[in-house]
Enzyme design. Structure first.
Site, PDB file in Angstrom:
ATOM      1  N   ARG A  57       0.764  -1.066  -0.053  1.00 13.92           N
ATOM      2  CA  ARG A  57       0.001   0.102   0.128  1.00 13.92           C
ATOM      3  C   ARG A  57       0.786   1.314  -0.095  1.00 13.92           C
ATOM      4  O   ARG A  57       0.605   2.361  -0.393  1.00 13.92           O
ATOM      5  CB  ARG A  57      -1.058  -0.031   1.271  1.00 13.92           C
ATOM      6  CG  ARG A  57      -1.992  -1.114   1.169  1.00 13.92           C
ATOM      7  CD  ARG A  57      -2.971  -0.991   2.531  1.00 13.92           C
ATOM      8  NE  ARG A  57      -4.141  -1.734   2.245  1.00 13.92           N
ATOM      9  CZ  ARG A  57      -5.284  -1.515   1.949  1.00 13.92           C
ATOM     10  NH1 ARG A  57      -5.443  -0.326   1.449  1.00 13.92           N
ATOM     11  NH2 ARG A  57      -6.233  -2.606   1.858  1.00 13.92           N
ATOM     12  N   SER A 128      -2.879  14.767 -18.318  1.00 15.25           N
ATOM     13  CA  SER A 128      -4.026  13.970 -18.260  1.00 15.25           C
ATOM     14  C   SER A 128      -4.328  13.503 -19.644  1.00 15.25           C
ATOM     15  O   SER A 128      -3.910  13.718 -20.485  1.00 15.25           O
ATOM     16  CB  SER A 128      -5.349  14.727 -17.747  1.00 15.25           C
ATOM     17  OG  SER A 128      -5.889  15.719 -18.689  1.00 15.25           O
ATOM     18  N   CYS A 129      -5.337  12.535 -19.752  1.00 16.76           N
ATOM     19  CA  CYS A 129      -5.628  12.072 -21.301  1.00 16.76           C
ATOM     20  C   CYS A 129      -6.111  13.066 -21.780  1.00 16.76           C
ATOM     21  O   CYS A 129      -5.684  13.095 -23.179  1.00 16.76           O
ATOM     22  CB  CYS A 129      -6.474  10.661 -20.977  1.00 16.76           C
ATOM     23  SG  CYS A 129      -8.041  11.231 -20.085  1.00 16.76           S
ATOM     24  N   THR A 130      -7.139  14.014 -21.503  1.00 19.26           N
ATOM     25  CA  THR A 130      -7.546  15.135 -22.218  1.00 19.26           C
ATOM     26  C   THR A 130      -6.370  15.965 -22.522  1.00 19.26           C
ATOM     27  O   THR A 130      -6.619  16.680 -23.537  1.00 19.26           O
ATOM     28  CB  THR A 130      -8.669  15.742 -21.228  1.00 19.26           C
ATOM     29  OG1 THR A 130      -9.762  14.915 -20.731  1.00 19.26           O
ATOM     30  CG2 THR A 130      -9.361  16.886 -22.162  1.00 19.26           C
ATOM     31  N   THR A 188     -12.986  20.379 -15.455  1.00 21.31           N
ATOM     32  CA  THR A 188     -11.650  19.833 -15.912  1.00 21.31           C
ATOM     33  C   THR A 188     -10.740  20.840 -15.772  1.00 21.31           C
ATOM     34  O   THR A 188     -10.575  22.031 -16.137  1.00 21.31           O
ATOM     35  CB  THR A 188     -11.687  19.057 -17.125  1.00 21.31           C
ATOM     36  OG1 THR A 188     -10.560  18.677 -17.741  1.00 21.31           O
ATOM     37  CG2 THR A 188     -12.472  20.219 -18.275  1.00 21.31           C
ATOM     38  N   GLY A 189      -9.320  20.361 -15.622  1.00 23.76           N
ATOM     39  CA  GLY A 189      -8.023  21.376 -15.449  1.00 23.76           C
ATOM     40  C   GLY A 189      -7.392  21.004 -16.895  1.00 23.76           C
ATOM     41  O   GLY A 189      -6.392  21.773 -16.823  1.00 23.76           O
ATOM     42  N   ARG A 211     -19.411  14.012 -18.880  1.00 19.93           N
ATOM     43  CA  ARG A 211     -19.297  12.634 -18.734  1.00 19.93           C
ATOM     44  C   ARG A 211     -20.535  12.207 -19.461  1.00 19.93           C
ATOM     45  O   ARG A 211     -21.799  12.428 -18.890  1.00 19.93           O
ATOM     46  CB  ARG A 211     -19.373  12.258 -17.102  1.00 19.93           C
ATOM     47  CG  ARG A 211     -17.936  12.872 -16.474  1.00 19.93           C
ATOM     48  CD  ARG A 211     -16.760  12.494 -16.986  1.00 19.93           C
ATOM     49  NE  ARG A 211     -15.551  13.027 -16.450  1.00 19.93           N
ATOM     50  CZ  ARG A 211     -15.163  12.833 -15.161  1.00 19.93           C
ATOM     51  NH1 ARG A 211     -15.210  11.461 -14.738  1.00 19.93           N
ATOM     52  NH2 ARG A 211     -13.966  13.312 -14.555  1.00 19.93           N
TER      53      ARG A 211
END
Length: 289
Positions: A57, A128-130, A188-189, A211
């Protein structure tokens, strides 16, 4: 697994080896894995290659060095700062790539600002993916025509944190609604993050997200005001050239009547849809990728 990189170790404290085999073999989006996957000698074997499995963890406890792992992808979404991600270094890792935006780690997007990478960096963010879809799109437009300002909307596929039925979500009330039958506005950033990888666009872009109840593939809708007047054909040509030149493999150009599922498994960061964009005048255009 399809590159010249060797995947030698995985850390996941929440599932055991048998379940890893099951999850890798069967996928609701990509279908059944066509290769071999099994457990043997306490390791996960994929296509006859062994992968050491850890179940820690706390990243500081993961002995990456014992498995020969040098480059670590930190994809938990939890350890996204330089300090937290650096815990992987304790176990013998050399470099850490955070697969999410970071508050303080240097951020890089392939095809956009890798020339700014310094080998002394031990922890970096791949955004990010975006942002990986948007930044190459913005770069082509800004380099060729100049961006005055812009707004982005991403129509985003379902993510694992969303709820299948309505439930409590104190910080984001709309985010607590069922993903199965709603279009859910969200923040979203990604657009602001473009300013970190393309500094001249800092403060010029912002955006929001919707979304939607699809399993995979998202859309970036970028509306920009450009400095240099251009026809839509000239803008398309800029993307066609980029897809064959400096951004080959990062941007792909399509002029076919495609829909989202046609891109499942696609390796390009950003696929410019030349048929979907529209233009109001020579300095105001909507681009789709």
């Amino acid at each position: 697994l399809e590159t010249d990189l060797d995947v030698v170790a995985i850390n996941d404290p929440f599932i055991d080896l048998a379940y890893m085999v099951y999850m890798f073999k069967y996928d609701s989006v990509h279908g059944r894995f066509s290769g071999s996957v099994e457990t043997k000698d306490g390791k996960l074997w994929i296509n006859q290659k062994p992968i050491t499995v850890f179940r820690k963890r706390d990243p500081v406890q993961i002995p990456w060095g014992s498995a020969g792992a040098e480059y670590i992808v930190e994809s938990t979404g939890v350890f996204t700062t330089t300090e937290k991600a650096s815990a992987h270094l304790k176990g013998g890792a050399k470099k850490i790539v955070i697969s999410a935006p970071s508050a303080d780690a240097p951020m890089f997007v392939c095809g956009v600002n890798l020339d700014k990478y310094d080998p002394k960096f031990q922890v970096v963010s791949n955004a990010s993916c975006t942002t990986n879809c948007l930044a190459p799109l913005a770069k082509v437009v800004n380099d060729k025509f100049g961006i005055v300002e812009g707004l982005m909307t991403t129509v985003h596929a379902t993510t694992a944190t969303q709820k299948t039925v309505d439930g409590p979500s104190a910080k984001d009330w709309r985010g607590g609604r069922s993903v199965n039958n709603n279009i859910i506005p969200s923040s979203t950033g990604a657009a602001k993050a473009v300013g970190k990888v393309i500094p001249e666009l800092n403060g010029k872009l912002t955006g929001l997200s919707f979304r939607v109840p699809t399993l995979d593939v998202s859309v970036v809708d970028l509306v920009v005001r450009i400095e240099q007047s251009a026809t839509y054909d000239e803008i398309k040509e800029a993307f066609r050239e980029a897809s064959k030149g400096s951004l080959k493999g990062i941007i792909e150009y399509t002029d076919e009547h495609v829909v989202s599922t046609d891109f499942i498994g696609h390796t390009a960061s950003s696929i410019f849809d030349s048929l979907a964009g529209i233009q109001l005048n020579a300095n105001f255009v909507k681009l789709i990728a």
